[in-house]
Every structure is written in C-alpha cells, then in structure tokens.
Design an enzyme around this catalytic site. Structure first.
Site, mmCIF file in Angstrom:
data_model
loop_
_atom_site.group_PDB
_atom_site.id
_atom_site.type_symbol
_atom_site.label_atom_id
_atom_site.label_comp_id
_atom_site.label_asym_id
_atom_site.label_seq_id
_atom_site.Cartn_x
_atom_site.Cartn_y
_atom_site.Cartn_z
ATOM 1 N N GLY A 158 0.842 -1.192 0.000
ATOM 2 C CA GLY A 158 0.000 0.000 0.000
ATOM 3 C C GLY A 158 0.876 1.241 0.000
ATOM 4 O O GLY A 158 1.998 1.221 -0.513
ATOM 5 N N ARG A 159 0.361 2.320 0.596
ATOM 6 C CA ARG A 159 1.103 3.581 0.610
ATOM 7 C C ARG A 159 2.480 3.411 1.244
ATOM 8 O O ARG A 159 3.501 3.843 0.694
ATOM 9 C CB ARG A 159 0.294 4.639 1.393
ATOM 10 C CG ARG A 159 -0.948 5.123 0.681
ATOM 11 C CD ARG A 159 -1.794 5.969 1.603
ATOM 12 N NE ARG A 159 -2.366 5.181 2.672
ATOM 13 C CZ ARG A 159 -3.666 4.878 2.796
ATOM 14 N NH1 ARG A 159 -4.542 5.352 1.936
ATOM 15 N NH2 ARG A 159 -4.086 4.129 3.788
ATOM 16 N N ILE A 160 2.525 2.754 2.409
ATOM 17 C CA ILE A 160 3.805 2.647 3.127
ATOM 18 C C ILE A 160 4.694 1.582 2.490
ATOM 19 O O ILE A 160 5.898 1.803 2.305
ATOM 20 C CB ILE A 160 3.552 2.379 4.631
ATOM 21 C CG1 ILE A 160 2.826 3.591 5.243
ATOM 22 C CG2 ILE A 160 4.863 2.111 5.365
ATOM 23 C CD1 ILE A 160 2.282 3.387 6.637
ATOM 24 N N ARG A 240 1.195 -3.539 12.738
ATOM 25 C CA ARG A 240 0.516 -3.665 14.026
ATOM 26 C C ARG A 240 1.018 -4.947 14.682
ATOM 27 O O ARG A 240 1.216 -5.960 13.994
ATOM 28 C CB ARG A 240 -1.004 -3.730 13.860
ATOM 29 C CG ARG A 240 -1.672 -2.394 13.539
ATOM 30 C CD ARG A 240 -1.716 -1.446 14.738
ATOM 31 N NE ARG A 240 -2.405 -0.201 14.422
ATOM 32 C CZ ARG A 240 -1.812 0.925 14.006
ATOM 33 N NH1 ARG A 240 -0.497 0.955 13.854
ATOM 34 N NH2 ARG A 240 -2.516 2.009 13.769
ATOM 35 N N GLU A 269 0.937 -4.223 23.596
ATOM 36 C CA GLU A 269 1.711 -3.035 24.006
ATOM 37 C C GLU A 269 1.165 -2.436 25.297
ATOM 38 O O GLU A 269 -0.056 -2.393 25.454
ATOM 39 C CB GLU A 269 1.664 -1.989 22.879
ATOM 40 C CG GLU A 269 2.316 -2.492 21.621
ATOM 41 C CD GLU A 269 2.193 -1.516 20.438
ATOM 42 O OE1 GLU A 269 1.746 -0.369 20.640
ATOM 43 O OE2 GLU A 269 2.537 -1.910 19.330
ATOM 44 N N HIS A 287 6.958 1.764 19.313
ATOM 45 C CA HIS A 287 5.892 2.225 18.408
ATOM 46 C C HIS A 287 6.074 3.708 18.031
ATOM 47 O O HIS A 287 5.206 4.541 18.304
ATOM 48 C CB HIS A 287 4.507 1.996 19.056
ATOM 49 C CG HIS A 287 3.392 1.910 18.055
ATOM 50 N ND1 HIS A 287 2.279 1.126 18.247
ATOM 51 C CD2 HIS A 287 3.217 2.517 16.841
ATOM 52 C CE1 HIS A 287 1.466 1.257 17.205
ATOM 53 N NE2 HIS A 287 2.021 2.101 16.344
ATOM 54 N N ILE A 288 7.206 3.986 17.395
ATOM 55 C CA ILE A 288 7.561 5.387 17.096
ATOM 56 C C ILE A 288 7.703 5.644 15.594
ATOM 57 O O ILE A 288 8.318 6.625 15.183
ATOM 58 C CB ILE A 288 8.878 5.792 17.813
ATOM 59 C CG1 ILE A 288 10.001 4.801 17.481
ATOM 60 C CG2 ILE A 288 8.663 5.898 19.308
ATOM 61 C CD1 ILE A 288 11.386 5.266 17.960
HETATM 62 N N1 LIG Z 1 4.039 1.600 13.471
HETATM 63 C C1 LIG Z 1 3.355 2.697 13.227
HETATM 64 O O1 LIG Z 1 3.411 3.671 13.967
HETATM 65 C C2 LIG Z 1 2.509 2.768 11.987
HETATM 66 C C3 LIG Z 1 2.463 3.974 11.273
HETATM 67 C C4 LIG Z 1 1.684 4.022 10.122
HETATM 68 C C5 LIG Z 1 0.977 2.907 9.709
HETATM 69 N N2 LIG Z 1 1.044 1.753 10.433
HETATM 70 C C6 LIG Z 1 0.305 0.546 9.982
HETATM 71 O O2 LIG Z 1 0.620 0.332 8.624
HETATM 72 C C7 LIG Z 1 -0.546 -0.135 7.964
HETATM 73 C C8 LIG Z 1 -0.446 0.141 6.487
HETATM 74 O O3 LIG Z 1 -0.614 1.515 6.227
HETATM 75 P P1 LIG Z 1 -0.824 2.055 4.726
HETATM 76 O O4 LIG Z 1 -1.142 3.497 4.833
HETATM 77 O O5 LIG Z 1 0.291 1.599 3.852
HETATM 78 O O6 LIG Z 1 -2.157 1.236 4.335
HETATM 79 P P2 LIG Z 1 -2.701 0.903 2.872
HETATM 80 O O7 LIG Z 1 -4.144 0.623 3.054
HETATM 81 O O8 LIG Z 1 -2.264 1.945 1.890
HETATM 82 O O9 LIG Z 1 -1.912 -0.456 2.490
HETATM 83 C C9 LIG Z 1 -2.214 -1.713 3.014
HETATM 84 C C10 LIG Z 1 -1.951 -2.749 1.920
HETATM 85 O O10 LIG Z 1 -2.088 -4.049 2.501
HETATM 86 C C11 LIG Z 1 -2.764 -4.873 1.549
HETATM 87 N N3 LIG Z 1 -3.343 -6.014 2.234
HETATM 88 C C12 LIG Z 1 -4.448 -6.056 3.023
HETATM 89 N N4 LIG Z 1 -4.652 -7.315 3.464
HETATM 90 C C13 LIG Z 1 -3.647 -8.076 2.946
HETATM 91 C C14 LIG Z 1 -3.328 -9.453 3.036
HETATM 92 N N5 LIG Z 1 -4.076 -10.297 3.751
HETATM 93 N N6 LIG Z 1 -2.233 -9.880 2.386
HETATM 94 C C15 LIG Z 1 -1.474 -9.033 1.645
HETATM 95 N N7 LIG Z 1 -1.742 -7.716 1.525
HETATM 96 C C16 LIG Z 1 -2.829 -7.256 2.163
HETATM 97 C C17 LIG Z 1 -3.788 -3.951 0.884
HETATM 98 O O11 LIG Z 1 -4.225 -4.450 -0.349
HETATM 99 C C18 LIG Z 1 -2.967 -2.665 0.757
HETATM 100 O O12 LIG Z 1 -2.266 -2.626 -0.478
HETATM 101 C C19 LIG Z 1 -1.700 0.605 8.676
HETATM 102 O O13 LIG Z 1 -2.904 -0.113 8.586
HETATM 103 C C20 LIG Z 1 -1.194 0.716 10.096
HETATM 104 O O14 LIG Z 1 -1.745 -0.305 10.898
HETATM 105 C C21 LIG Z 1 1.806 1.666 11.553
#
Ligand SMILES: NC(=O)c1ccc[n+]([C@@H]2O[C@H](COP(=O)([O-])OP(=O)(O)OC[C@H]3O[C@@H](n4cnc5c(N)ncnc54)[C@H](O)[C@@H]3O)[C@@H](O)[C@H]2O)c1
Length: 329
Positions: A158-160, A240, A269, A287-288
């Site tokens: 996804g985005r990240i 997560r 956590e 978690h930073i």
């Molecule tokens: N540690 C942190 O502080 C922190 C910070 C930001 C985001 N996050 C976590 O990162 C996650 C991702 O963020 P994002 O903005 O990239 O989300 P996003 O929705 O852009 O990307 C998630 C991707 O995962 C894919 N996906 C979903 N279920 C799947 C599966 N079973 N198998 C394979 N791929 C699957 C989706 O198709 C999507 O492309 C967030 O949901 C959040 O929980 C954590």
C-alpha cells in the site's frame, strides 16, 4: 446564540491542532499524558459532538452509546483504524476518519532504520560500547548481514509498502511483494515482482510487514511462516503487533529459524512477549514509526480538518466508513 459544539481529544497532540479546533469549537484535552481506561473514555466522550482518538482507544458500540446520539465524528490520530468498529459506527450515523498518506515517509524511513539497525547489530553494539566492553577494532566483532542487493519482501504493497520499496531501491535491493492487488506501474518503475505468500516467505532476505490489522492478517506471521523463512532472514514489523505471533517469533529466534527481527509494534503493548527483550538478535523500539514533528503536525491537521468538515455538514477527506455518508446524505 447557538452553543458551540464540543470536541474531546483523548491525549495531548500538537498544540497547533488544538488551536485550529478551538477557533470553531469548545475543545477539551485529556490533561494527563496517558491512555484513558475504557470507563474513562466512555465518561469523557459523553455529550461530545466529536473526538480525536488514538489507536489505544477502542471505539465500539458500547463506547458510542455512552457518548450519546449527538456524536457525529471520531477522527483517529493514525492511519491504522483497527481500534474502530466500523459497522457499529455506521449504524449509529457516526463518521470515522484516519490520517493516510502524511506518515508514509516517516514510517518507511523508520522501517529502513529498523532493517539497517537489525542487520548491522546497532542496538547490541551500542550497548557493548556503553558498557565499556570494547577492547578495540577486531575483524570478527559484530559481523552482521549485507543489505545491498539482497531481496526485500514486502507484505502489503500500500502507501507505506511502496514507499519502503522506493527507499530500498537506493540499496539496490530486489523487491518482491505479496498483496491481493497487483501494481503493474509500480513493477515497471521498481522492477518489483508480485509473488504469493509462500514465495515471499521462502525468498526474502528481509521481510517487512505493511498490511493493516484485520481478522485475515491476525498472526499473518506465525510458527509455520517463520519455519518457511530463510535461517538468515530478518523480519521487520512496523504495522501492528498482532500481525505477528510474538510468542512464536521468540521461539523461532531462539531456535535460529530466522536470523533477527526489528520491531516497532507488539501484540500486547506496552508488554513484550516473555523472552523477547532478552534476545540479542532483536531491535525493539516503542511504536515510534510516525514520530517526527512534521508528521505529527500533518496528522493533526487532517484530524482537525475532518472534524471541522463533518461538524459543518461537509463530507470529510479521509472517511473510513464511507457508507455512513450515504446514510446521512
Ligand atoms: N508503526 C506505526 O506507527 C505505523 C504507522 C503508520 C501505519 N502503520 C500501519 O501500517 C498499515 C499500512 O498503512 P498504509 O497506509 O500503507 O495502508 P494501505 O491501506 O495503503 O496499504 C495496506 C496494503 O495491505 C494490503 N493487504 C491487506 N490485506 C492483505 C493481506 N491479507 N495480504 C497481503 N496484503 C494485504 C492492501 O491491499 C494494501 O495494499 C496501517 O494499517 C497501520 O496499521 C503503523
């Protein structure tokens, strides 16, 4: 004179966000720098029109009922929203929002930081120097892993996940990814290869997790998956905590089934699975991933704008239960 609407913020966030909201509404912020208990959350949300919440605040039907029928919007100060019961909110006409996009760089940079720190044994060797145990340069001390030109597996492109891949290309890493969606443009840009989960586990030198926490991704990495990985592989988790079976990870690390792990998030956590903190081959941080000043400000701006929009009768930019907008339209 109409009374001003009331907004509750469950924990201190940047003051700019609070000021922005105060220009429109009465705003109260949890005065203590700690997460609220469930009972406190229910009590503090009572009678509010809107709230900014954190991933530590579970927003379900019971909490929404305690808040009352006037509640219009809950804005999560996070992109992940596994703390929300979407159906319960939609049934009650409550709009839920998150903060996508603005934390991609910070989270991806942090992911690469964990990857590099684990591979090059930074936490372990930092402690070694501080403890006064260093006797001088030695050829075989703290030999870690190569990163350049290794294979990076990404679960959840996804985005990240995409942002991490672009940063990893700077290390000439080969990118493979597993996601139910294929991204042909991204593959053309980066040379990344779409693979199934088993191939991802088998071929990754570094495996990084960027799936959201859903019922289907709970324990996405468990004992079987860890056994399927290379003995020289490193697991990185900045998604997560419950995406990884942490007890199984401790066992796999002890047994040498994988080489190491870099973890930003944990199943329960702030507790760590028994034995995890004693292992030398893990890097653990609290978690930073999104903790940079610009990111935190940008997250606040999105949350505040969403609340202002909804309380002024407009659709918010980043709604996570869009069905509710059809109901209330
Ligand atoms: N540690 C942190 O502080 C922190 C910070 C930001 C985001 N996050 C976590 O990162 C996650 C991702 O963020 P994002 O903005 O990239 O989300 P996003 O929705 O852009 O990307 C998630 C991707 O995962 C894919 N996906 C979903 N279920 C799947 C599966 N079973 N198998 C394979 N791929 C699957 C989706 O198709 C999507 O492309 C967030 O949901 C959040 O929980 C954590």
């Amino acid at each position: 004179m109409t009374s001003r609407k009331s907004v509750y913020v469950t924990r201190a966030i940047p003051s700019e966000t609070i000021e922005e909201l105060r220009a429109h509404f009465d705003v109260e912020v949890n005065p203590e720098d700690r997460a609220l208990s469930r009972d406190e959350l229910k009590e503090r949300l009572r009678g509010r029109d809107a709230a900014i919440t954190l991933l530590t605040d579970t927003i379900d039907g019971e909490v929404l009922d305690a808040a009352g029928p006037q509640l219009r919007v809950v804005a999560n100060y996070a992109v992940g929203f596994n703390n929300f019961d979407l159906a319960a909110a939609t049934r009650r006409g409550v709009v839920l929002t998150n903060t996508p996009g603005v934390l991609d760089d910070a989270t991806a940079t942090h992911t690469m930081t964990l990857l590099l720190a684990t591979a090059r044994r930074i936490a372990e060797s930092d402690a070694f120097v501080r403890q006064g145990r260093w006797q001088g340069w030695a050829p075989m001390t703290f030999v870690g892993l190569d990163v350049d030109r290794q294979t990076l597996g990404i679960a959840g492109l996804g985005r990240i996940g995409r942002n991490v891949a672009r940063k990893a290309r700077g290390f000439d890493m080969n990118i493979i990814y597993a996601d139910m969606h294929r991204d042909a443009d991204f593959e053309a840009e980066t040379g990344a290869r779409h693979v199934d989960k088993q191939t991802l586990l088998r071929e990754s030198d570094f495996l990084t997790l960027h799936v959201p926490l859903l019922p289907e991704t709970h324990h996405y990495i468990g004992a079987d998956e860890l056994r399927a990985m290379k003995k020289t592989a490193v697991l990185i988790n900045a998604s997560r905590g419950p995406v990884v079976d942490e007890a199984a990870l401790v066992e796999a690390l002890k047994a040498g089934e994988i080489w190491g792990a870099g973890l930003d998030v944990f199943e329960d956590e702030p507790a760590l699975a028994p034995g995890l903190a004693e292992l030398p081959n893990v890097v653990v941080v609290p978690h930073i991933a999104s903790a940079t000043p610009q990111t935190r400000l940008a997250m606040g701006r999105i949350a505040a704008t969403n609340i202002i929009d909804v309380l002024h009768g407009r659709a918010p930019g980043t709604c996570v239960n869009p069905d509710v907008l059809k109901v209330t339209a």
